[in-house]
Enzyme design. Structure first.
Site, PDB file in Angstrom:
ATOM      1  N   ARG A   6       0.859  -1.202   0.000  1.00  0.00           N
ATOM      2  CA  ARG A   6       0.000   0.000   0.000  1.00  0.00           C
ATOM      3  C   ARG A   6       0.884   1.237   0.000  1.00  0.00           C
ATOM      4  NH1 ARG A   6      -0.447   0.548   5.851  1.00  0.00           N
ATOM      5  NH2 ARG A   6       0.027  -1.487   6.720  1.00  0.00           N
ATOM      6  N   GLY A   7       0.245   2.397  -0.059  1.00  0.00           N
ATOM      7  CA  GLY A   7       0.959   3.664   0.083  1.00  0.00           C
ATOM      8  C   GLY A   7       2.062   3.870  -0.945  1.00  0.00           C
ATOM      9  N   ILE A   8       3.149   4.478  -0.464  1.00  0.00           N
ATOM     10  CA  ILE A   8       4.276   4.814  -1.336  1.00  0.00           C
ATOM     11  C   ILE A   8       4.853   3.547  -1.976  1.00  0.00           C
ATOM     12  CG2 ILE A   8       6.650   5.687  -1.301  1.00  0.00           C
ATOM     13  CD1 ILE A   8       5.752   7.555   1.041  1.00  0.00           C
ATOM     14  N   ARG A  28       4.526  -7.713   6.075  1.00  0.00           N
ATOM     15  CA  ARG A  28       4.256  -8.703   7.115  1.00  0.00           C
ATOM     16  C   ARG A  28       3.231  -9.724   6.652  1.00  0.00           C
ATOM     17  NH1 ARG A  28       3.452  -4.119  11.600  1.00  0.00           N
ATOM     18  NH2 ARG A  28       2.492  -3.255   9.733  1.00  0.00           N
ATOM     19  N   VAL A  43      10.202  -7.038   8.643  1.00  0.00           N
ATOM     20  CA  VAL A  43      11.562  -6.489   8.608  1.00  0.00           C
ATOM     21  C   VAL A  43      12.105  -6.172  10.002  1.00  0.00           C
ATOM     22  CG1 VAL A  43      11.269  -5.562   6.271  1.00  0.00           C
ATOM     23  CG2 VAL A  43      10.878  -4.071   8.250  1.00  0.00           C
ATOM     24  N   GLY A  71       7.718   0.989   6.883  1.00  0.00           N
ATOM     25  CA  GLY A  71       7.847   1.883   8.025  1.00  0.00           C
ATOM     26  C   GLY A  71       6.580   1.917   8.848  1.00  0.00           C
ATOM     27  N   TYR A 134      10.465   7.858  15.778  1.00  0.00           N
ATOM     28  CA  TYR A 134      10.391   7.829  14.305  1.00  0.00           C
ATOM     29  C   TYR A 134      11.457   8.727  13.680  1.00  0.00           C
ATOM     30  CZ  TYR A 134       8.066   8.374   9.703  1.00  0.00           C
ATOM     31  OH  TYR A 134       7.764   8.406   8.361  1.00  0.00           O
ATOM     32  N   LYS A 138      14.536   7.774  11.194  1.00  0.00           N
ATOM     33  CA  LYS A 138      14.638   8.368   9.851  1.00  0.00           C
ATOM     34  C   LYS A 138      15.959   9.104   9.672  1.00  0.00           C
ATOM     35  CE  LYS A 138      10.820   6.852   8.124  1.00  0.00           C
ATOM     36  NZ  LYS A 138      10.918   5.760   7.141  1.00  0.00           N
TER      37      LYS A 138
HETATM   38  P1  NDP Z   1       1.814   2.943   4.886  1.00  0.00           P
HETATM   39  O1  NDP Z   1       1.456   2.916   6.329  1.00  0.00           O
HETATM   40  O2  NDP Z   1       0.787   3.287   3.870  1.00  0.00           O
HETATM   41  O3  NDP Z   1       2.491   1.546   4.463  1.00  0.00           O
HETATM   42  C1  NDP Z   1       3.506   0.998   5.258  1.00  0.00           C
HETATM   43  C2  NDP Z   1       4.024  -0.235   4.555  1.00  0.00           C
HETATM   44  O4  NDP Z   1       5.055  -0.818   5.356  1.00  0.00           O
HETATM   45  C3  NDP Z   1       2.953  -1.278   4.364  1.00  0.00           C
HETATM   46  O5  NDP Z   1       3.143  -1.900   3.112  1.00  0.00           O
HETATM   47  C4  NDP Z   1       3.230  -2.260   5.501  1.00  0.00           C
HETATM   48  O6  NDP Z   1       2.795  -3.550   5.156  1.00  0.00           O
HETATM   49  C5  NDP Z   1       4.745  -2.190   5.568  1.00  0.00           C
HETATM   50  N1  NDP Z   1       5.293  -2.584   6.860  1.00  0.00           N
HETATM   51  C6  NDP Z   1       5.088  -2.007   8.070  1.00  0.00           C
HETATM   52  N2  NDP Z   1       5.756  -2.667   9.020  1.00  0.00           N
HETATM   53  C7  NDP Z   1       6.396  -3.690   8.400  1.00  0.00           C
HETATM   54  C8  NDP Z   1       7.247  -4.730   8.851  1.00  0.00           C
HETATM   55  N3  NDP Z   1       7.584  -4.862  10.156  1.00  0.00           N
HETATM   56  N4  NDP Z   1       7.740  -5.599   7.945  1.00  0.00           N
HETATM   57  C9  NDP Z   1       7.402  -5.489   6.639  1.00  0.00           C
HETATM   58  N5  NDP Z   1       6.613  -4.523   6.146  1.00  0.00           N
HETATM   59  C10 NDP Z   1       6.102  -3.645   7.024  1.00  0.00           C
HETATM   60  O7  NDP Z   1       3.063   3.909   4.792  1.00  0.00           O
HETATM   61  P2  NDP Z   1       3.531   4.959   3.693  1.00  0.00           P
HETATM   62  O8  NDP Z   1       3.363   4.395   2.327  1.00  0.00           O
HETATM   63  O9  NDP Z   1       2.955   6.261   4.031  1.00  0.00           O
HETATM   64  O10 NDP Z   1       5.083   5.046   4.071  1.00  0.00           O
HETATM   65  C11 NDP Z   1       6.078   4.322   3.379  1.00  0.00           C
HETATM   66  C12 NDP Z   1       7.433   4.815   3.873  1.00  0.00           C
HETATM   67  O11 NDP Z   1       7.535   6.214   3.629  1.00  0.00           O
HETATM   68  C13 NDP Z   1       7.632   4.628   5.382  1.00  0.00           C
HETATM   69  O12 NDP Z   1       8.970   4.293   5.638  1.00  0.00           O
HETATM   70  C14 NDP Z   1       7.309   6.004   5.921  1.00  0.00           C
HETATM   71  O13 NDP Z   1       7.952   6.228   7.152  1.00  0.00           O
HETATM   72  C15 NDP Z   1       7.851   6.885   4.816  1.00  0.00           C
HETATM   73  N6  NDP Z   1       7.287   8.218   4.789  1.00  0.00           N
HETATM   74  C16 NDP Z   1       5.939   8.418   4.678  1.00  0.00           C
HETATM   75  C17 NDP Z   1       5.436   9.700   4.663  1.00  0.00           C
HETATM   76  C18 NDP Z   1       3.981   9.981   4.539  1.00  0.00           C
HETATM   77  O14 NDP Z   1       3.607  11.167   4.686  1.00  0.00           O
HETATM   78  N7  NDP Z   1       3.126   9.009   4.282  1.00  0.00           N
HETATM   79  C19 NDP Z   1       6.323  10.859   4.762  1.00  0.00           C
HETATM   80  C20 NDP Z   1       7.717  10.539   4.842  1.00  0.00           C
HETATM   81  C21 NDP Z   1       8.169   9.259   4.856  1.00  0.00           C
HETATM   82  P3  NDP Z   1       2.120  -4.561   6.233  1.00  0.00           P
HETATM   83  O15 NDP Z   1       1.357  -3.715   7.218  1.00  0.00           O
HETATM   84  O16 NDP Z   1       1.280  -5.468   5.415  1.00  0.00           O
HETATM   85  O17 NDP Z   1       3.292  -5.262   6.842  1.00  0.00           O
END
Ligand code: NDP
Length: 228
Positions: A6-8, A28, A43, A71, A134, A138
């Site tokens: 999802r997300g980025i 996960r 991770v 993250g 956090y 970062k």
């Molecule tokens: P989301 O919360 O939308 O997605 C987080 C992703 O990380 C999911 O795919 C989740 O999958 C995965 N994830 C979380 N924990 C684990 C784990 N322990 N092992 C494996 N996968 C994991 O986040 P964003 O898309 O918003 O963020 C992506 C990255 O960008 C992150 O590192 C975030 O810190 C960074 N970021 C985001 C910003 C924002 O404004 N959104 C701004 C700056 C940086 P699942 O839950 O299925 O494991």
């Protein structure tokens, strides 16, 4: 690509696949939408990284590009953060990315080339009240990425750090309206990023055209962090 369901991460996985890359998404749950290849990998768990990475190599071959994007946030004022809040955020966002980079080097060193991309955040430089855990993770990615860039540059491996500002994803969906409007007021471009805009930067850093960029911290934040 970690955290690609999802997300980025999802936007990036789709973009790279459309550009012809073989993409494997780690999370996960081990589930990914849109027919993307997926592997289960927490991770924050060193054993799961080794097992998941080995599975990817045996199913798809050596990994030439690592995007460490997974993250989590566990926000709160430091006085109120539990040990679990601190450990989970540091293990997922920082130690996980470092361990993944270490694991991915095996094949990259052999191939004498590769790309490692860490997804940091503008708060790693600006700081953010309520996000000591956090922001530490970062900013840790910046020190880790730059150190590794020095270690492996002679092997043709680049290591770069992307520092997004606020991006429209699940992670930012829970912010209350006051906080959202305060953020937007501080962003010169006056809007959040779209996940695909971050994905486009990842795609560029992964490409041959970015071969002379390493140890860089590249903001994509609408101007929020400029000067830091
Ligand atoms: P989301 O919360 O939308 O997605 C987080 C992703 O990380 C999911 O795919 C989740 O999958 C995965 N994830 C979380 N924990 C684990 C784990 N322990 N092992 C494996 N996968 C994991 O986040 P964003 O898309 O918003 O963020 C992506 C990255 O960008 C992150 O590192 C975030 O810190 C960074 N970021 C985001 C910003 C924002 O404004 N959104 C701004 C700056 C940086 P699942 O839950 O299925 O494991």
């Amino acid at each position: 690509m970690t955290g690609g369901n999802r997300g980025i991460g999802l936007a990036t996985a789709k973009r790279l696949r459309a550009a012809g890359y073989q993409v494997v998404v780690a999370s996960r749950s081990g589930q990914a939408p849109d027919g993307l290849a997926a592997v289960a990998m927490d991770v924050a768990d060193p054993g799961a990284i080794e097992a998941g990475f080995s599975q990817v190599e045996s199913d798809f071959g050596p990994v030439s590009i690592l995007v460490a994007n997974a993250g989590v946030t566990r926000d709160g004022l430091l006085m109120r953060l539990s040990d679990a809040d601190i450990d989970e955020v540091l293990n997922t966002n920082l130690a996980g990315a470092i361990r993944l980079a270490r694991r991915s080097l095996r094949a990259m060193l052999k191939a004498r080339g590769g790309r490692i991309i860490f997804i940091s955040s503008v708060v790693g430089m600006l700081g953010s009240a309520g996000q000591v855990n956090y922001a530490a993770a970062k900013s840790g990615l910046i020190g880790a990425g730059r150190s590794l860039a020095r270690e492996v540059g002679s092997r043709g491996i680049t290591v770069n750090v992307i520092a997004p500002g606020f991006v429209e994803t699940d992670m930012t969906a829970d912010l209350d309206a006051d906080r959202k409007s305060a953020i937007l007021g501080a962003v010169p471009l006056g809007r959040y990023a779209e996940a695909d805009e971050v994905a486009a930067l990842v795609q560029f850093l992964a490409s041959a055209d970015a071969g002379y960029i390493t140890g860089a911290v590249i903001p994509i934040d609408g101007g929020l962090g400029m000067g830091h």
